[in-house]
Design an enzyme around this catalytic site. Structure first.
Site, PDB file in Angstrom:
ATOM      1  N   GLU A 265     -42.305  21.254   4.856  1.00 37.45           N
ATOM      2  CA  GLU A 265     -42.323  22.563   5.509  1.00 37.45           C
ATOM      3  C   GLU A 265     -43.717  22.716   6.069  1.00 37.45           C
ATOM      4  O   GLU A 265     -44.699  22.639   5.328  1.00 37.45           O
ATOM      5  CB  GLU A 265     -42.015  23.638   4.473  1.00 37.45           C
ATOM      6  CG  GLU A 265     -41.732  24.964   5.101  1.00 37.45           C
ATOM      7  CD  GLU A 265     -42.234  26.085   4.227  1.00 37.45           C
ATOM      8  OE1 GLU A 265     -41.819  26.167   3.076  1.00 37.45           O
ATOM      9  OE2 GLU A 265     -43.075  26.846   4.730  1.00 37.45           O
ATOM     10  N   CYS A 302     -46.054  31.316   5.110  1.00 37.55           N
ATOM     11  CA  CYS A 302     -45.412  30.561   6.184  1.00 37.55           C
ATOM     12  C   CYS A 302     -44.535  31.457   7.050  1.00 37.55           C
ATOM     13  O   CYS A 302     -44.209  31.098   8.174  1.00 37.55           O
ATOM     14  CB  CYS A 302     -44.595  29.420   5.582  1.00 37.55           C
ATOM     15  SG  CYS A 302     -43.774  29.897   4.078  1.00 37.55           S
TER      16      CYS A 302
HETATM   17  P1  NAP Z   1     -52.670  20.376   3.656  1.00 38.77           P
HETATM   18  O1  NAP Z   1     -54.006  20.035   4.169  1.00 38.77           O
HETATM   19  O2  NAP Z   1     -51.514  19.932   4.468  1.00 38.77           O
HETATM   20  O3  NAP Z   1     -52.564  19.789   2.174  1.00 38.77           O
HETATM   21  C1  NAP Z   1     -51.380  19.919   1.401  1.00 38.77           C
HETATM   22  C2  NAP Z   1     -51.249  18.705   0.495  1.00 38.77           C
HETATM   23  O4  NAP Z   1     -50.949  17.566   1.283  1.00 38.77           O
HETATM   24  C3  NAP Z   1     -52.522  18.387  -0.267  1.00 38.77           C
HETATM   25  O5  NAP Z   1     -52.157  17.895  -1.522  1.00 38.77           O
HETATM   26  C4  NAP Z   1     -53.138  17.306   0.572  1.00 38.77           C
HETATM   27  O6  NAP Z   1     -53.893  16.420  -0.201  1.00 38.77           O
HETATM   28  C5  NAP Z   1     -51.943  16.559   1.114  1.00 38.77           C
HETATM   29  N1  NAP Z   1     -52.239  15.956   2.406  1.00 38.77           N
HETATM   30  C6  NAP Z   1     -52.728  16.592   3.497  1.00 38.77           C
HETATM   31  N2  NAP Z   1     -52.866  15.736   4.512  1.00 38.77           N
HETATM   32  C7  NAP Z   1     -52.443  14.546   4.056  1.00 38.77           C
HETATM   33  C8  NAP Z   1     -52.342  13.262   4.646  1.00 38.77           C
HETATM   34  N3  NAP Z   1     -52.720  13.031   5.893  1.00 38.77           N
HETATM   35  N4  NAP Z   1     -51.863  12.258   3.898  1.00 38.77           N
HETATM   36  C9  NAP Z   1     -51.503  12.464   2.609  1.00 38.77           C
HETATM   37  N5  NAP Z   1     -51.581  13.646   2.006  1.00 38.77           N
HETATM   38  C10 NAP Z   1     -52.035  14.688   2.714  1.00 38.77           C
HETATM   39  O7  NAP Z   1     -52.512  21.931   3.464  1.00 38.77           O
HETATM   40  P2  NAP Z   1     -53.451  22.985   2.728  1.00 38.77           P
HETATM   41  O8  NAP Z   1     -54.524  22.311   1.996  1.00 38.77           O
HETATM   42  O9  NAP Z   1     -52.541  23.830   1.968  1.00 38.77           O
HETATM   43  O10 NAP Z   1     -54.023  23.881   3.884  1.00 38.77           O
HETATM   44  C11 NAP Z   1     -54.552  23.390   5.093  1.00 38.77           C
HETATM   45  C12 NAP Z   1     -53.787  23.972   6.255  1.00 38.77           C
HETATM   46  O11 NAP Z   1     -52.387  23.778   6.069  1.00 38.77           O
HETATM   47  C13 NAP Z   1     -53.899  25.475   6.430  1.00 38.77           C
HETATM   48  O12 NAP Z   1     -55.056  25.859   7.092  1.00 38.77           O
HETATM   49  C14 NAP Z   1     -52.658  25.776   7.220  1.00 38.77           C
HETATM   50  O13 NAP Z   1     -52.863  25.556   8.582  1.00 38.77           O
HETATM   51  C15 NAP Z   1     -51.641  24.807   6.715  1.00 38.77           C
HETATM   52  N6  NAP Z   1     -50.666  25.386   5.749  1.00 38.77           N
HETATM   53  C16 NAP Z   1     -49.530  25.894   6.252  1.00 38.77           C
HETATM   54  C17 NAP Z   1     -48.599  26.443   5.372  1.00 38.77           C
HETATM   55  C18 NAP Z   1     -47.336  27.027   5.876  1.00 38.77           C
HETATM   56  O14 NAP Z   1     -46.546  27.476   5.062  1.00 38.77           O
HETATM   57  N7  NAP Z   1     -47.069  27.057   7.154  1.00 38.77           N
HETATM   58  C19 NAP Z   1     -48.828  26.462   4.012  1.00 38.77           C
HETATM   59  C20 NAP Z   1     -50.024  25.927   3.522  1.00 38.77           C
HETATM   60  C21 NAP Z   1     -50.932  25.375   4.427  1.00 38.77           C
HETATM   61  P3  NAP Z   1     -55.427  16.137   0.079  1.00 38.77           P
HETATM   62  O15 NAP Z   1     -56.158  17.302  -0.424  1.00 38.77           O
HETATM   63  O16 NAP Z   1     -55.623  14.914  -0.670  1.00 38.77           O
HETATM   64  O17 NAP Z   1     -55.591  15.949   1.556  1.00 38.77           O
END
Ligand code: NAP
Length: 523
Positions: A265, A302
């Site tokens: 998601e 979200c």
């Molecule tokens: P995220 O950066 O996507 O991280 C979520 C999880 O996925 C973390 O455990 C992260 O681990 C892992 N991950 C991220 N990129 C990866 C990759 N390239 N390969 C493997 N694993 C990966 O999300 P977030 O930390 O929650 O927040 C960052 C951004 O995500 C926010 O600013 C927002 O834009 C978006 N977000 C959107 C929603 C929504 O519901 N739409 C919800 C939450 C976040 P690592 O820490 O090891 O990278």
């Protein structure tokens, strides 16, 4: 329960050996103890090997055994008491009422899946009885049911540290399906993850299940997550987070020798259409509801309403004026992590720099670290249509854009260029054109997983009829939902048993139907 900084791999507490992971209180910038560390590839292999070893006995648990386990997890989480809430308040900056509400939702979700498991409908049993006399060819006895796919990896989300994390919806639906789960805890809240992980482990013990039914690992690099889902023993993935993260995981899963599904998601801006009569009669009321929906949880939901579409009119001016006043009263609230706050600031700057986009209103300035100052942008339909590749992207946080249209025909043009969404909302009355309403709903059902009238998309009911999904990039797979009882189907696959002797059939398919599950039968 004391925090140890350990991963939970089956029954063992395991210290990570890689990069340090330290939760930060986003309101103060204080680093919180204990230190956690990234796991190694050996840790990944051990967690997956245990999950594989647990799969056979776990998937053969009776509905009552599995449901009792889910109920026990719920009890153990409640048993953590205030320690869990206080730790998560420090790790996420989320206020107590929000976290207590989220704990209630998490526990109810587990209990809901326990009810689903007991009822047995998820098995989807169909029986086509044999027709030995059929001409020209006899028909075999055919029996269909769903079985779990195998071990599932769940990525905990940053913005729902309980309901979409260690014991959140993905974990609950996978465990309900009969799949062992390995959670990669989100690095922003490792302490809350450990507490909930220990609660699940206690439930595993208490219910006499194989230790590999659940493991919790930590990692804070893309390489770790990708190595985890690349292990051949993993058969499916649940993820909530960024579009970039979701896409990277989809790519890694597709590149495996045996590709596996990723239920990610990712991003959604949740358009809200204000139809003319509704706006005329309710501009102020709708503005109040909209402003509350926009700023709740610092917009880190979200389903946050990121786009408002209406015909340019005095009524729209009233809506904008009232929203401006409401935002002026709203304090800035702390965002979940410094990284999410920085990404929000960049997103706001990106929109502000676009020609034809105005900053209409802001909430109160932040006085604390990582405070989210809500922003309302305005633009017109032509500007949005020309720049939708930038302006149609999610800015995660309390940012929204009002689009002034010259007429309702532009509603359709705008709806057509939008990417896939979790939700789409109409505000309308009996005075609005029924053909316009029907036409928009017809178009929007192709774009979104949930359609709403006269409400706001934040606040997702956990129930049978809920869909929290939608076409890309809302999710990676529009055929499913991550909230509600239908979520169990993501981790199941159908199997047909042809002419299998009764005693060798799974219980739900046997003639005596010992589990007493609902069946669809053709003679
Ligand atoms: P995220 O950066 O996507 O991280 C979520 C999880 O996925 C973390 O455990 C992260 O681990 C892992 N991950 C991220 N990129 C990866 C990759 N390239 N390969 C493997 N694993 C990966 O999300 P977030 O930390 O929650 O927040 C960052 C951004 O995500 C926010 O600013 C927002 O834009 C978006 N977000 C959107 C929603 C929504 O519901 N739409 C919800 C939450 C976040 P690592 O820490 O090891 O990278």
């Amino acid at each position: 329960m004391n925090l140890t900084g350990m991963m939970l791999i089956g029954e063992r507490d395991v210290a990570g050996s890689g990069k340090e992971i330290r939760a930060i209180d986003p309101a103060t910038g204080t680093a919180l103890d204990p230190v956690y560390r990234d796991g190694s590839t050996t840790d990944i292999k051990q967690a997956v090997a245990l999950a594989e070893a647990a799969f056979d006995s776990y998937r053969h648990t009776t509905p009552e055994q599995r449901a009792t386990f889910l109920d026990t997890v719920a009890e153990r989480i409640l048993g953590l008491g205030d320690v869990l809430i206080e730790r998560l308040m420090a790790e996420t900056g989320l206020p107590r009422p929000r976290l207590e509400g989220e704990r209630g939702r998490t526990v109810n979700q587990l209990r809901m899946f326990a009810r689903v498991v007991r009822k047995g409908d998820w098995l989807g049993v169909r029986v086509d009885h044999a027709q030995p006399e059929r001409s020209p060819m006899p028909r075999s006895d055919l029996r269909f049911q769903y079985i779990p796919v195998g071990p599932v990896v769940v990525f905990g989300a940053s913005n729902f540290p309980l309901a979409f994390s260690v014991a959140g919806g993905d974990t609950a639906s996978a465990l309900a399906a009969g799949a062992p789960v390995i959670v990669k805890g989100h690095p922003a809240h490792p302490g809350g993850s450990e507490l909930v992980g220990r609660a699940i482990r206690e439930a595993v013990r208490e219910c006499g299940l194989h230790e590999g039914v659940f493991s919790l690992v930590f990692g804070s690099t893309p390489e770790f997550g990708q190595a985890l889902i690349s292990d051949p023993g993993v058969k499916s993935v649940g993820f909530t987070g960024s579009r970039a993260g979701g896409l990277a995981l989809m790519k890694a899963a597709a590149a495996r020798p045996e590709p596996i599904p990723v239920f990610a998601e990712m991003s959604s801006i949740n358009p809200v259409f204000l139809l003319p009569a509704a706006l005329e009669s309710g501009a102020e009321r709708i503005a109040d509801g909209f402003a509350a929906s926009l700023v709740g949880s610092a917009g880190q939901l979200c389903t946050n309403p990121g786009l408002v579409i209406a015909v340019d009119s005095p009524a729209l001016d009233r809506f904008i004026q009232r929203t401006t006043e409401a935002l002026g009263q709203a304090p800035a609230s702390t965002m979940l992590t410094p990284g999410i706050h920085a990404a929000y600031q960049r997103g706001v700057a990106r929109f502000s720099e676009q020609a034809g986009v105005q900053v209409q209103a802001r909430s109160q300035a932040a006085s604390q670290d990582n405070g989210c100052q809500a922003v309302l942008f305005t633009t017109n339909a032509d500007t949005f249509l020309a720049g939708h590749e930038v302006l149609g992207q999610e800015v995660f946080g309390a940012a929204s854009m009002v689009i002034r249209c010259s007429d309702v025909a532009q509603f359709h043009a705008l709806a057509k260029v939008l990417e896939g969404q979790l939700t789409a909302t109409l505000h309308c009355t009996n005075e609005d054109d029924p053909q316009l309403i029907a036409g928009l709903l017809r178009l929007l059902e192709l774009k979104a997983g949930r359609l709403l009238v006269n409400g706001f998309p934040t606040g997702v009911e956990v129930s049978d009829a809920m869909v929290h999904g939608g076409p890309f990039p809302a999710t990676s797979d529009p055929r499913s939902t991550s909230v509600g009882t239908a979520a169990i189907h993501r981790f199941l696959r159908p199997v047909c048993y042809q002419d299998i002797p009764d005693a060798a059939l799974p219980p739900a398919l046997q003639r005596a139907n010992p589990w007493n599950v609902g069946r669809s039968e053709t003679q």
